[in-house]
Design a protein around this motif. Structure first.
Motif, PDB file in Angstrom:
ATOM      1  N   SER A  43      31.897  34.417  47.341  1.00  0.00           N
ATOM      2  CA  SER A  43      30.625  34.745  46.529  1.00  0.00           C
ATOM      3  C   SER A  43      30.333  36.318  46.862  1.00  0.00           C
ATOM      4  O   SER A  43      30.138  36.990  45.803  1.00  0.00           O
ATOM      5  CB  SER A  43      29.423  33.933  47.141  1.00  0.00           C
ATOM      6  N   ALA A  44      30.744  36.723  48.096  1.00  0.00           N
ATOM      7  CA  ALA A  44      30.271  38.083  48.487  1.00  0.00           C
ATOM      8  C   ALA A  44      31.139  39.135  47.550  1.00  0.00           C
ATOM      9  O   ALA A  44      30.879  39.942  47.135  1.00  0.00           O
ATOM     10  CB  ALA A  44      30.446  38.455  49.816  1.00  0.00           C
ATOM     11  N   LEU A  45      32.748  38.719  47.620  1.00  0.00           N
ATOM     12  CA  LEU A  45      33.576  39.409  46.963  1.00  0.00           C
ATOM     13  C   LEU A  45      33.523  39.628  45.375  1.00  0.00           C
ATOM     14  O   LEU A  45      33.755  40.385  44.938  1.00  0.00           O
ATOM     15  CB  LEU A  45      35.044  38.731  47.389  1.00  0.00           C
ATOM     16  N   ARG A  46      32.959  38.344  44.836  1.00  0.00           N
ATOM     17  CA  ARG A  46      32.669  38.299  43.358  1.00  0.00           C
ATOM     18  C   ARG A  46      31.722  39.267  43.073  1.00  0.00           C
ATOM     19  O   ARG A  46      31.639  39.930  42.087  1.00  0.00           O
ATOM     20  CB  ARG A  46      32.543  36.987  42.975  1.00  0.00           C
ATOM     21  N   ARG A  47      30.481  39.287  43.702  1.00  0.00           N
ATOM     22  CA  ARG A  47      29.569  40.207  43.751  1.00  0.00           C
ATOM     23  C   ARG A  47      29.909  41.534  43.712  1.00  0.00           C
ATOM     24  O   ARG A  47      29.484  42.373  42.980  1.00  0.00           O
ATOM     25  CB  ARG A  47      28.343  39.635  44.745  1.00  0.00           C
ATOM     26  N   PHE A  48      30.851  41.751  44.820  1.00  0.00           N
ATOM     27  CA  PHE A  48      31.353  43.084  45.088  1.00  0.00           C
ATOM     28  C   PHE A  48      32.323  43.650  43.935  1.00  0.00           C
ATOM     29  O   PHE A  48      32.019  44.802  43.437  1.00  0.00           O
ATOM     30  CB  PHE A  48      32.050  43.170  46.434  1.00  0.00           C
ATOM     31  N   ALA A  49      32.968  42.571  43.307  1.00  0.00           N
ATOM     32  CA  ALA A  49      33.861  43.126  42.242  1.00  0.00           C
ATOM     33  C   ALA A  49      33.358  43.426  41.074  1.00  0.00           C
ATOM     34  O   ALA A  49      33.504  44.127  40.332  1.00  0.00           O
ATOM     35  CB  ALA A  49      34.762  41.902  41.936  1.00  0.00           C
ATOM     36  N   LYS A  50      32.057  42.607  40.641  1.00  0.00           N
ATOM     37  CA  LYS A  50      31.300  43.141  39.567  1.00  0.00           C
ATOM     38  C   LYS A  50      30.582  44.328  39.729  1.00  0.00           C
ATOM     39  O   LYS A  50      30.336  45.010  38.710  1.00  0.00           O
ATOM     40  CB  LYS A  50      30.213  42.012  39.488  1.00  0.00           C
ATOM     41  N   ALA A  51      30.140  44.654  41.107  1.00  0.00           N
ATOM     42  CA  ALA A  51      29.448  45.937  41.149  1.00  0.00           C
ATOM     43  C   ALA A  51      30.541  47.272  41.185  1.00  0.00           C
ATOM     44  O   ALA A  51      29.863  48.044  40.660  1.00  0.00           O
ATOM     45  CB  ALA A  51      28.758  45.905  42.443  1.00  0.00           C
ATOM     46  N   VAL A  52      31.820  47.024  41.401  1.00  0.00           N
ATOM     47  CA  VAL A  52      32.449  48.248  41.367  1.00  0.00           C
ATOM     48  C   VAL A  52      33.287  48.038  39.735  1.00  0.00           C
ATOM     49  O   VAL A  52      34.301  48.842  39.941  1.00  0.00           O
ATOM     50  CB  VAL A  52      33.387  48.344  42.354  1.00  0.00           C
ATOM     51  N   ASN A  53      32.954  47.002  39.217  1.00  0.00           N
ATOM     52  CA  ASN A  53      33.628  46.820  37.814  1.00  0.00           C
ATOM     53  C   ASN A  53      35.099  46.320  37.862  1.00  0.00           C
ATOM     54  O   ASN A  53      35.871  47.153  37.024  1.00  0.00           O
ATOM     55  CB  ASN A  53      33.352  48.333  36.982  1.00  0.00           C
ATOM     56  N   LEU A  54      35.758  45.592  38.579  1.00  0.00           N
ATOM     57  CA  LEU A  54      36.782  45.215  38.719  1.00  0.00           C
ATOM     58  C   LEU A  54      37.159  44.318  37.329  1.00  0.00           C
ATOM     59  O   LEU A  54      36.204  43.459  37.163  1.00  0.00           O
ATOM     60  CB  LEU A  54      37.225  44.660  40.202  1.00  0.00           C
ATOM     61  N   GLN A  55      38.081  44.287  36.963  1.00  0.00           N
ATOM     62  CA  GLN A  55      38.595  43.433  35.699  1.00  0.00           C
ATOM     63  C   GLN A  55      39.508  42.179  36.255  1.00  0.00           C
ATOM     64  O   GLN A  55      40.685  42.466  36.478  1.00  0.00           O
ATOM     65  CB  GLN A  55      39.299  44.203  34.707  1.00  0.00           C
ATOM     66  N   PRO A  56      39.013  40.992  36.341  1.00  0.00           N
ATOM     67  CA  PRO A  56      39.743  39.716  36.873  1.00  0.00           C
ATOM     68  C   PRO A  56      40.933  39.565  35.968  1.00  0.00           C
ATOM     69  O   PRO A  56      42.237  39.229  36.801  1.00  0.00           O
ATOM     70  CB  PRO A  56      38.884  38.482  36.873  1.00  0.00           C
ATOM     71  N   GLU A  57      41.214  39.883  34.856  1.00  0.00           N
ATOM     72  CA  GLU A  57      42.512  39.596  34.272  1.00  0.00           C
ATOM     73  C   GLU A  57      43.456  40.725  34.524  1.00  0.00           C
ATOM     74  O   GLU A  57      44.613  40.367  34.325  1.00  0.00           O
ATOM     75  CB  GLU A  57      42.194  39.863  32.715  1.00  0.00           C
ATOM     76  N   ARG A  58      43.048  41.808  34.937  1.00  0.00           N
ATOM     77  CA  ARG A  58      44.036  43.096  35.326  1.00  0.00           C
ATOM     78  C   ARG A  58      43.891  43.390  36.766  1.00  0.00           C
ATOM     79  O   ARG A  58      45.126  43.687  37.113  1.00  0.00           O
ATOM     80  CB  ARG A  58      43.647  44.287  34.347  1.00  0.00           C
ATOM     81  N   ASP A  59      42.973  43.353  37.532  1.00  0.00           N
ATOM     82  CA  ASP A  59      42.914  43.786  38.834  1.00  0.00           C
ATOM     83  C   ASP A  59      43.395  42.685  39.686  1.00  0.00           C
ATOM     84  O   ASP A  59      43.133  41.370  39.590  1.00  0.00           O
ATOM     85  CB  ASP A  59      41.697  44.387  39.204  1.00  0.00           C
ATOM     86  N   ASP A  60      43.983  43.175  40.902  1.00  0.00           N
ATOM     87  CA  ASP A  60      44.203  42.150  42.022  1.00  0.00           C
ATOM     88  C   ASP A  60      43.377  42.358  43.053  1.00  0.00           C
ATOM     89  O   ASP A  60      43.002  43.518  43.464  1.00  0.00           O
ATOM     90  CB  ASP A  60      45.869  42.165  42.544  1.00  0.00           C
ATOM     91  N   LEU A  61      42.546  41.352  43.679  1.00  0.00           N
ATOM     92  CA  LEU A  61      41.958  41.349  44.846  1.00  0.00           C
ATOM     93  C   LEU A  61      42.612  40.480  45.937  1.00  0.00           C
ATOM     94  O   LEU A  61      42.106  39.214  45.719  1.00  0.00           O
ATOM     95  CB  LEU A  61      40.464  41.165  44.681  1.00  0.00           C
ATOM     96  N   THR A  62      43.358  40.772  46.757  1.00  0.00           N
ATOM     97  CA  THR A  62      44.132  39.764  47.654  1.00  0.00           C
ATOM     98  C   THR A  62      43.413  39.589  48.610  1.00  0.00           C
ATOM     99  O   THR A  62      42.835  40.454  49.525  1.00  0.00           O
ATOM    100  CB  THR A  62      45.574  40.519  48.037  1.00  0.00           C
ATOM    101  N   VAL A  63      43.186  38.260  48.989  1.00  0.00           N
ATOM    102  CA  VAL A  63      42.482  37.696  50.171  1.00  0.00           C
ATOM    103  C   VAL A  63      43.367  37.037  50.990  1.00  0.00           C
ATOM    104  O   VAL A  63      44.127  36.095  50.552  1.00  0.00           O
ATOM    105  CB  VAL A  63      41.262  36.576  49.343  1.00  0.00           C
ATOM    106  N   ARG A  64      43.201  37.327  52.424  1.00  0.00           N
ATOM    107  CA  ARG A  64      43.969  36.783  53.272  1.00  0.00           C
ATOM    108  C   ARG A  64      43.045  36.135  54.325  1.00  0.00           C
ATOM    109  O   ARG A  64      42.487  36.903  55.291  1.00  0.00           O
ATOM    110  CB  ARG A  64      45.070  37.604  53.945  1.00  0.00           C
TER     111      ARG A  64
END
Length: 362
Positions: free
Chosen positions: A332-353
């Protein structure tokens, strides 16, 4: 959200699983004396060859198919890959492999140099890894007991670290990976007990590392003064502020934000001190720190390709069922962060380990 769903996190079916055990012991004068130098050019060759032979014979005996001896002081880093590679840098040995079919036995040493310690690396190969993790751990510890016997060193202290992690793209669904599986993410101790594998007294760590590539779109969000002494600091601080804010809204308070080009190694600060090399950075967290922690290392004078964002789990983040709720909060935090910095899910990678570690002296 139903109670059962709160304690499960649904990860994409494409998530990659890794497990490895690292066993380390000091190279004593007694052990060195048993294998005298056969030449002045390679005084420790006989020692390293003998240890390798004993290790690989035992690995074959106990059915362990991807085993390595490291006696050059470098830190092993293990990652999933469809092709098998072993790459060395000044401070690291990087092992890329697919647990489903890669097998190997290698020794890494300089026969001219006496190592401070011997590291034995065991890579899991039995799928599914999480279901077989306890059996794999027992295989390795049984091997270590037999190795101690064959070396006739009853007092030999061996430090054992069991590392497990799940890796996935937070945006996998947006890229077409629709299938997912529910995980409770129980602690290693709980999973092993369920399979009648009792662990000795040990320390445990659970945390998440997120790799954020710095795309052109991210860089263009902040106007940079390339003539200043720290031209990239505003960019890093912009990202850090949004990350910390998003985490705080989920009451995630043990955080690190790194923009220094180093590989982070997370440790318990009660046992290990933070340190930094030319390639590696040891980050220490105190799980008992109720007020939270924020570790920030933003080197604004250089542009890095990737930032690392770390979220450390505390005992309060573990429920009787596991870390599923914690990971839902992380996502939830990462999706909120991704929206705040305008990441594009279809194009950007956000690798979680998602990492789980235990360590103890065998």
């Amino acid at each position: 959200m139903p109670v059962s769903s709160q304690h499960k996190v649904y990860l994409p079916a494409s998530a990659r699983d890794n497990q490895y055990l690292l066993a380390e012991f000091a190279l004593s004068d007694e052990l060195v004396a048993r294998y005298p130098a056969s030449s002045t050019e390679a005084p420790y060759l006989a020692l390293y060859q003998a240890l390798s032979q004993k290790l690989f014979e035992l690995a074959d005996q106990f059915g362990l198919r991807n085993v390595h001896l490291i006696a050059n002081g470098k830190t092993p880093v293990v990652r999933f890959h469809q092709e098998a590679y072993v790459l060395q840098t000044a401070e690291q040995i990087l092992f890329f492999y697919n647990p489903s079919y890669h097998e190997a036995q290698h020794s890494f040493y300089d026969a001219k140099v006496r190592a401070r310690k011997i590291s034995l690396l065991f890579l899991a190969t039995e799928q599914p890894l999480r279901s077989n993790a306890a059996a794999f751990h027992q295989q390795v510890t049984t091997l270590l007991t037999e190795l101690r016997n064959r070396l006739a060193l009853a007092e030999l202290k061996i430090k054992v670290r069991d590392h497990q992690h799940l890796t996935y793209d937070l945006f996998a669904k947006a890229k077409g990976s629709k299938e997912s599986y529910g995980y409770k993410l129980r602690s290693i101790d709980a999973r092993y007990k369920a399979r009648q594998a009792e662990l000795p007294a040990h320390s445990a760590l659970t945390y998440v590392i997120v790799n954020l590539p710095l795309s052109r779109r991210l860089k263009e969000q902040v106007k940079l003064d390339l003539h200043s002494s720290s031209p990239y600091l505003p960019l890093y601080q912009h990202i850090a502020d949004h990350f910390v804010s998003a985490c705080q809204q989920e009451k995630l308070q043990h955080l690190a934000v790194l923009a220094n080009g180093l590989l982070p190694l997370v440790r318990n600060s009660q046992f290990d001190k933070s340190s930094q090399g030319t390639e590696l950075q040891m980050i220490g967290f105190d799980p008992s720190a109720k007020q939270g922690q924020l570790v920030s290392d933003l080197q604004g004078d250089k542009l890095v390709e990737m930032m690392q964002l770390i979220i450390f789990a505390t005992p309060d983040d573990q429920t009787d069922l596991g870390y599923g709720r914690f990971m839902n909060e992380v996502e939830s935090a990462l999706r909120r962060f991704a929206k705040a910095v305008n990441l594009q899910p279809e194009r950007d990678d956000l690798t979680v380990r998602f990492h789980q570690h235990i360590s103890y002296h065998n």
